[in-house]
Motif scaffolding. Structure first.
Motif, PDB file in Angstrom:
ATOM      1  N   LEU A 144       0.822  -1.211   0.000  1.00  0.00           N
ATOM      2  CA  LEU A 144       0.000   0.000   0.000  1.00  0.00           C
ATOM      3  C   LEU A 144       0.860   1.266   0.000  1.00  0.00           C
ATOM      4  CD1 LEU A 144      -2.848  -0.912   2.517  1.00  0.00           C
ATOM      5  CD2 LEU A 144      -3.122  -0.383   0.095  1.00  0.00           C
ATOM      6  N   VAL A 145       1.845   1.306   0.882  1.00  0.00           N
ATOM      7  CA  VAL A 145       2.678   2.504   1.010  1.00  0.00           C
ATOM      8  C   VAL A 145       3.517   2.721  -0.243  1.00  0.00           C
ATOM      9  CG1 VAL A 145       4.615   3.530   2.268  1.00  0.00           C
ATOM     10  CG2 VAL A 145       2.750   2.431   3.529  1.00  0.00           C
ATOM     11  N   ALA A 146       4.184   1.652  -0.706  1.00  0.00           N
ATOM     12  CA  ALA A 146       5.079   1.787  -1.861  1.00  0.00           C
ATOM     13  C   ALA A 146       4.304   2.019  -3.156  1.00  0.00           C
ATOM     14  CB  ALA A 146       5.960   0.547  -1.982  1.00  0.00           C
ATOM     15  N   SER A 147       3.191   1.310  -3.327  1.00  0.00           N
ATOM     16  CA  SER A 147       2.417   1.448  -4.557  1.00  0.00           C
ATOM     17  C   SER A 147       1.725   2.798  -4.636  1.00  0.00           C
ATOM     18  CB  SER A 147       1.379   0.328  -4.668  1.00  0.00           C
ATOM     19  OG  SER A 147       2.001  -0.912  -4.876  1.00  0.00           O
ATOM     20  N   LYS A 161      12.245   7.823 -12.210  1.00  0.00           N
ATOM     21  CA  LYS A 161      13.317   8.625 -11.631  1.00  0.00           C
ATOM     22  C   LYS A 161      12.983   8.991 -10.193  1.00  0.00           C
ATOM     23  CE  LYS A 161      16.247  12.667 -12.435  1.00  0.00           C
ATOM     24  NZ  LYS A 161      16.557  13.797 -13.324  1.00  0.00           N
ATOM     25  N   LEU A 162      13.937   8.781  -9.294  1.00  0.00           N
ATOM     26  CA  LEU A 162      13.759   9.096  -7.882  1.00  0.00           C
ATOM     27  C   LEU A 162      14.480  10.401  -7.575  1.00  0.00           C
ATOM     28  CD1 LEU A 162      14.498   5.543  -6.416  1.00  0.00           C
ATOM     29  CD2 LEU A 162      12.312   6.482  -7.173  1.00  0.00           C
ATOM     30  N   ASP A 163      13.747  11.376  -7.123  1.00  0.00           N
ATOM     31  CA  ASP A 163      14.344  12.670  -6.797  1.00  0.00           C
ATOM     32  C   ASP A 163      14.927  12.602  -5.392  1.00  0.00           C
ATOM     33  OD1 ASP A 163      15.094  15.256  -6.441  1.00  0.00           O
ATOM     34  OD2 ASP A 163      13.187  16.142  -7.056  1.00  0.00           O
ATOM     35  N   MET A 164      16.212  12.300  -5.304  1.00  0.00           N
ATOM     36  CA  MET A 164      16.857  12.136  -4.006  1.00  0.00           C
ATOM     37  C   MET A 164      17.015  13.472  -3.274  1.00  0.00           C
ATOM     38  SD  MET A 164      17.011   8.920  -4.258  1.00  0.00           S
ATOM     39  CE  MET A 164      17.871   8.419  -2.770  1.00  0.00           C
ATOM     40  N   ASN A 165      16.797  14.582  -3.988  1.00  0.00           N
ATOM     41  CA  ASN A 165      16.871  15.889  -3.340  1.00  0.00           C
ATOM     42  C   ASN A 165      15.576  16.224  -2.603  1.00  0.00           C
ATOM     43  OD1 ASN A 165      19.488  16.539  -4.326  1.00  0.00           O
ATOM     44  ND2 ASN A 165      18.589  17.038  -6.326  1.00  0.00           N
ATOM     45  N   PHE A 166      14.501  15.511  -2.993  1.00  0.00           N
ATOM     46  CA  PHE A 166      13.214  15.727  -2.351  1.00  0.00           C
ATOM     47  C   PHE A 166      12.968  14.568  -1.393  1.00  0.00           C
ATOM     48  CE2 PHE A 166       8.476  15.771  -2.329  1.00  0.00           C
ATOM     49  CZ  PHE A 166       8.316  17.055  -1.822  1.00  0.00           C
ATOM     50  N   PHE A 167      13.748  14.527  -0.341  1.00  0.00           N
ATOM     51  CA  PHE A 167      13.784  13.381   0.543  1.00  0.00           C
ATOM     52  C   PHE A 167      12.949  13.664   1.791  1.00  0.00           C
ATOM     53  CE2 PHE A 167      15.704  10.028   3.134  1.00  0.00           C
ATOM     54  CZ  PHE A 167      15.880   9.026   2.213  1.00  0.00           C
ATOM     55  N   ASP A 168      11.605  13.720   1.634  1.00  0.00           N
ATOM     56  CA  ASP A 168      10.747  13.971   2.786  1.00  0.00           C
ATOM     57  C   ASP A 168      10.378  12.652   3.457  1.00  0.00           C
ATOM     58  OD1 ASP A 168       8.966  12.849   1.046  1.00  0.00           O
ATOM     59  OD2 ASP A 168       7.576  14.538   0.991  1.00  0.00           O
ATOM     60  N   PHE A 212       8.541  10.045   1.175  1.00  0.00           N
ATOM     61  CA  PHE A 212       9.461   9.377   0.254  1.00  0.00           C
ATOM     62  C   PHE A 212      10.301   8.354   1.002  1.00  0.00           C
ATOM     63  CE2 PHE A 212      13.630   8.866  -1.623  1.00  0.00           C
ATOM     64  CZ  PHE A 212      13.337   8.578  -2.948  1.00  0.00           C
ATOM     65  N   GLU A 213      10.794   8.738   2.156  1.00  0.00           N
ATOM     66  CA  GLU A 213      11.649   7.842   2.941  1.00  0.00           C
ATOM     67  C   GLU A 213      10.919   6.552   3.297  1.00  0.00           C
ATOM     68  OE1 GLU A 213      14.464   7.976   6.957  1.00  0.00           O
ATOM     69  OE2 GLU A 213      13.086   9.623   6.505  1.00  0.00           O
ATOM     70  N   GLU A 214       9.664   6.694   3.726  1.00  0.00           N
ATOM     71  CA  GLU A 214       8.869   5.514   4.101  1.00  0.00           C
ATOM     72  C   GLU A 214       8.575   4.647   2.877  1.00  0.00           C
ATOM     73  OE1 GLU A 214       6.588   2.957   6.635  1.00  0.00           O
ATOM     74  OE2 GLU A 214       8.124   4.469   6.989  1.00  0.00           O
ATOM     75  N   ALA A 215       8.184   5.279   1.772  1.00  0.00           N
ATOM     76  CA  ALA A 215       7.878   4.529   0.554  1.00  0.00           C
ATOM     77  C   ALA A 215       9.119   3.839   0.000  1.00  0.00           C
ATOM     78  CB  ALA A 215       7.280   5.468  -0.503  1.00  0.00           C
ATOM     79  N   PHE A 216      10.246   4.520   0.031  1.00  0.00           N
ATOM     80  CA  PHE A 216      11.500   3.950  -0.467  1.00  0.00           C
ATOM     81  C   PHE A 216      11.912   2.745   0.379  1.00  0.00           C
ATOM     82  CE2 PHE A 216      16.159   3.845  -0.942  1.00  0.00           C
ATOM     83  CZ  PHE A 216      16.247   3.779  -2.333  1.00  0.00           C
ATOM     84  N   LYS A 217      11.740   2.866   1.686  1.00  0.00           N
ATOM     85  CA  LYS A 217      12.076   1.752   2.594  1.00  0.00           C
ATOM     86  C   LYS A 217      11.200   0.528   2.301  1.00  0.00           C
ATOM     87  CE  LYS A 217      10.311   1.419   6.655  1.00  0.00           C
ATOM     88  NZ  LYS A 217       9.890   1.663   8.064  1.00  0.00           N
ATOM     89  N   GLU A 218       9.890   0.767   2.120  1.00  0.00           N
ATOM     90  CA  GLU A 218       8.986  -0.346   1.834  1.00  0.00           C
ATOM     91  C   GLU A 218       9.271  -0.955   0.453  1.00  0.00           C
ATOM     92  OE1 GLU A 218       7.539  -1.599   4.117  1.00  0.00           O
ATOM     93  OE2 GLU A 218       6.551  -0.185   5.451  1.00  0.00           O
ATOM     94  N   ALA A 219       9.642  -0.106  -0.514  1.00  0.00           N
ATOM     95  CA  ALA A 219       9.987  -0.607  -1.844  1.00  0.00           C
ATOM     96  C   ALA A 219      11.197  -1.540  -1.778  1.00  0.00           C
ATOM     97  CB  ALA A 219      10.269   0.557  -2.794  1.00  0.00           C
TER      98      ALA A 219
END
Length: 234
Positions: free
Chosen positions: A131-134, A179-186, A189-196
């Motif tokens: 749910l979070v990542a998708s 594309k993952l915007d690593m400069n927009f690291f809120d 994004f952090e939670e979704a990236f971790k779950e991905a």
């Protein structure tokens, strides 16, 4: 023909057999050339009655079935139409599938995540991750079970995803790159990236059948939650 899974092949043949009956033909007589031509004509005649996604599904099934049963290559222009999804809905009304929720609204998602965090089910963690990542990255649940990788090409990062609907020309290529915007690291994004990353690591250890069992179990668990949990009932 492009490589497709055994499950997809079975689904295509079932869909084709259903369409044969729907268009008024007998499956046993489809080996006759005149019936094959008549069936294609009937499919094309139905094109304007179908939404674009339905046409793509029917086209893929028919093209595979004709190659499988008769060794005939059906042209990719089968069931082509300029009729839009909106026009079909206006003329036919909403179909059952169109009434199913395609996403979870933010308020419901927060309630659902709370319920999942409280659950002891072995599927709760998987449902939460999907749910979070998708929701953030826009992948279909089935796509997490396929080839998902994180590509680091400094200064850019990409999520490489194997398209779920690539077979029979239903997507633009076998893969897509997000594309993952690593400069927009809120925090979102952090939670979704971790779950991905968790989903990638989890499914990379499973074969196709095991992955399907986990996804089916997760879906059934989520359906039960909606039926039984007071916080999710409306």
């Amino acid at each position: 023909m492009e490589m497709i899974s055994e499950n997809t092949k079975i689904d295509y043949l079932k869909r084709y057999q259903s369409l044969v009956k729907q268009f008024g033909f007998e499956l046993a007589d489809m080996k006759l050339e005149e019936n094959q031509t008549g069936f294609i004509d009937a499919a094309n005649a139905h094109a304007d009655q179908c939404s674009p996604s339905t046409r793509r599904t029917y086209r893929a099934a028919i093209r595979y079935a004709f190659k499988h049963y008769y060794d005939i290559e059906v042209d990719g222009s089968l069931m082509k139409s300029d009729q839009s999804r909106t026009a079909v809905i206006q003329s036919k009304g909403k179909r059952t599938s169109a009434l199913k929720a395609k996403k979870v609204d933010p308020e419901t998602l927060q309630v659902l995540l709370t319920v999942l965090n409280q659950s002891r089910s072995k599927f709760a963690k998987l449902v939460k991750a999907v749910l979070v990542a998708s929701t953030y990255f826009g992948l279909r649940p089935i796509e997490w079970t396929r080839e998902v990788s994180i590509i680091e090409e400094w200064p850019d990062h990409y999520l490489k995803v194997k398209n779920a609907k690539h077979t029979q020309g239903r997507a633009f290529g076998a893969y897509r790159h997000l594309k993952l915007d690593m400069n927009f690291f809120d925090s979102d994004f952090e939670e979704a990236f971790k779950e991905a990353c968790c989903l990638r690591d989890f499914f990379s250890k499973l074969d196709e059948q095991e992955s399907k069992k986990w996804l089916t179990g997760a879906r059934d668990f989520l359906n039960r939650l909606y039926r039984t949990d007071k916080q999710l009932k409306k």
